[in-house]
Design a protein around this motif. Structure first.
Motif, PDB file in Angstrom:
ATOM      1  N   SER A   1       0.765  -1.128   0.014  1.00  0.00           N
ATOM      2  CA  SER A   1      -0.081   0.025   0.014  1.00  0.00           C
ATOM      3  C   SER A   1       0.961   1.232  -0.051  1.00  0.00           C
ATOM      4  N   GLY A   2       2.058   1.214   0.378  1.00  0.00           N
ATOM      5  CA  GLY A   2       2.885   2.327   0.399  1.00  0.00           C
ATOM      6  C   GLY A   2       4.421   1.911   0.187  1.00  0.00           C
ATOM      7  N   ILE A   3       5.310   2.756  -0.441  1.00  0.00           N
ATOM      8  CA  ILE A   3       6.517   2.509  -0.897  1.00  0.00           C
ATOM      9  C   ILE A   3       7.442   3.794  -0.753  1.00  0.00           C
ATOM     10  N   GLY A   4       8.724   3.504  -0.345  1.00  0.00           N
ATOM     11  CA  GLY A   4       9.611   4.785  -0.230  1.00  0.00           C
ATOM     12  C   GLY A   4      11.000   4.189  -0.479  1.00  0.00           C
ATOM     13  N   SER A   5      11.720   5.272  -0.736  1.00  0.00           N
ATOM     14  CA  SER A   5      13.371   4.763  -0.676  1.00  0.00           C
ATOM     15  C   SER A   5      14.307   5.999  -0.394  1.00  0.00           C
ATOM     16  N   SER A   6      15.392   5.682  -0.087  1.00  0.00           N
ATOM     17  CA  SER A   6      16.270   6.745   0.489  1.00  0.00           C
ATOM     18  C   SER A   6      17.668   6.505   0.122  1.00  0.00           C
TER      19      SER A   6
ATOM     20  N   ASP B   1      19.671   6.272   9.220  1.00  0.00           N
ATOM     21  CA  ASP B   1      18.862   7.326   8.553  1.00  0.00           C
ATOM     22  C   ASP B   1      18.385   7.161   7.572  1.00  0.00           C
ATOM     23  N   LEU B   2      18.966   6.361   6.492  1.00  0.00           N
ATOM     24  CA  LEU B   2      18.347   5.762   5.446  1.00  0.00           C
ATOM     25  C   LEU B   2      16.920   5.103   5.562  1.00  0.00           C
TER      26      LEU B   2
ATOM     27  N   ALA C   1      25.278   2.106  -1.180  1.00  0.00           N
ATOM     28  CA  ALA C   1      24.395   1.942   0.045  1.00  0.00           C
ATOM     29  C   ALA C   1      22.906   2.723  -0.365  1.00  0.00           C
ATOM     30  N   GLY C   2      21.958   2.073   0.272  1.00  0.00           N
ATOM     31  CA  GLY C   2      20.693   2.677   0.052  1.00  0.00           C
ATOM     32  C   GLY C   2      19.583   1.995   1.017  1.00  0.00           C
ATOM     33  N   ALA C   3      18.373   2.546   0.898  1.00  0.00           N
ATOM     34  CA  ALA C   3      17.279   1.843   1.572  1.00  0.00           C
ATOM     35  C   ALA C   3      16.019   1.861   0.926  1.00  0.00           C
ATOM     36  N   GLY C   4      15.293   0.800   1.122  1.00  0.00           N
ATOM     37  CA  GLY C   4      13.938   1.016   0.374  1.00  0.00           C
ATOM     38  C   GLY C   4      12.823   0.511   1.378  1.00  0.00           C
TER      39      GLY C   4
END
Ligand code: ACO
Length: 315
Positions: free
Chosen positions: A4-9, A50-51, A155-158
């Motif tokens: 229902s929701g998605i995001g990344s950094s 933080d990510l 590096a990254g985050a989802g």
């Protein structure tokens, strides 16, 4: 369940192939030709945490959900700045959630493992709303003098919010011997870092072996899911393949006899971000309006273990 929701950094700092060529015996030409990678993001002023928190908050906002309504948080992570508490516990506190949480180390398959666990908990009535966060900084495991590995990762985050629905169609996982294809087991040491955060247990990859494993397991996982569900490769609108190497993705596309347009990539910008690779790509595709209601999506990932996982989902 359904997403229902998605995001990344992603970290701010960009490291290009040219920059790496100044400290390693490598070149933009070699890296681009063998991997497709042009640049990657590395941590500078941020932490993995933080990510993770940023991606989680974006996914909650996208789902229009308050963190207090979460029933579970699952964080996929291989290595971060802390041994304990789990990254998921810190995420929980920072976003203001109050629910059980745990970390899983599924290497690059972490996102698919986490979705599968959420779905299983939902099916036995334990949860309704689950936050999955994949946050990785493989650079913590790298020897920056080793050109065979240092050029590959970023590096990254989802993150994704999963809620009740019947959109996850089927998943499949494999595990097989071969941990030494990605690590050389040194004498076990209590602390893998020195005081500057430099690892003394670096990742060592037998690239060609991993390449063969990745291509064969990805194709066989997806074919098995097609056979079990009766869904045909042509019916898939988008294939989300772990962003480890552009050549791996192109090989899989050829083996499945599908057009390249069905296989989006962002490895050029971010390199291999381990478990975060799939949710980061999904988030970008969604924000660009390239994922539509009713689309059939296939996910596939492979990594250290050796492990692999695949998932079919209706968007
Ligand atoms: N720059 C220049 N030359 C290099 C570099 C570099 N960065 N790295 C290796 N080379 C050299 C090698 O030393 C070798 O030289 P030699 O012929 O003189 O011995 C030559 O390039 C060829 O090396 P190969 O390893 O055969 O290159 P290959 O085409 O296999 O590409 C790669 C290497 C990119 C690692 C590829 O094998 C690969 O992508 N493997 C899969 C990686 C993967 O999918 N990992 C996912 C899991 S990761 C995880 O889960 C944590």
């Amino acid at each position: 369940m359904k997403i229902s929701g998605i995001g990344s950094s992603l970290p701010k700092k960009v490291v290009t192939n040219e920059m790496l060529s100044q400290i390693l015996d490598t070149s933009d030409e070699w890296i681009t030709e063998r991997t497709g990678i042009k640049e990657r993001r590395v941590l500078s002023s941020e932490y993995v945490l933080d990510l993770a928190v940023d991606a989680a908050q974006k996914a909650l906002a996208d789902a229009n959900m308050d963190a207090k309504d979460l029933d579970y948080i699952i964080c996929a992570n291989v290595v971060n700045e802390y041994v304990t508490p789990a990254l998921s516990c810190i995420i929980l506190e920072k976003i203001g959630a109050r629910c059980p949480c745990f970390d899983l180390n599924g290497a690059c398959v972490g996102f698919i493992y986490a979705c599968d666990i959420a779905e299983a908990y939902y099916k036995i009535g334990k949860v309704k709303n689950v936050l999955v966060v994949c946050a990785e900084a493989p650079a913590h495991m790298l020897d920056w003098h080793d050109r065979t590995c240092a050029v590959l990762f970023g590096a990254g985050a989802g993150a994704a919010v999963l809620t009740p629905g019947d959109n996850i169609i089927k998943t499949r996982f494999t595990g097989s011997p071969g941990w030494d294809r990605l690590y050389e087991m040194h004498d076990l040491q209590w602390c893998p870092y020195d005081e500057k955060g430099t690892t003394n247990l670096p990742l060592v990859m037998h690239g060609q072996d991993v390449f063969k494993f990745a291509t064969s397991t990805c194709v066989s996982d997806l074919k098995a899911l097609f056979e079990e569900t009766g869904i045909k490769p042509d019916e898939i609108d988008t294939y989300f393949i772990h962003q480890a190497n552009l050549r791996i993705i192109r090989y899989i596309q050829t083996m499945l006899r599908q057009p390249a347009e069905k296989f989006p990539t962002n490895i050029q910008k971010y390199g291999n971000t381990s478990s975060a690779s799939l949710p980061i790509l999904l988030d970008e595709m969604k924000r660009e309006g390239k994922v539509h209601d009713g689309d059939m999506l296939a996910f596939s990932a492979f990594g250290a273990g050796l492990v692999s996982g695949a998932m079919l989902m209706k968007w």
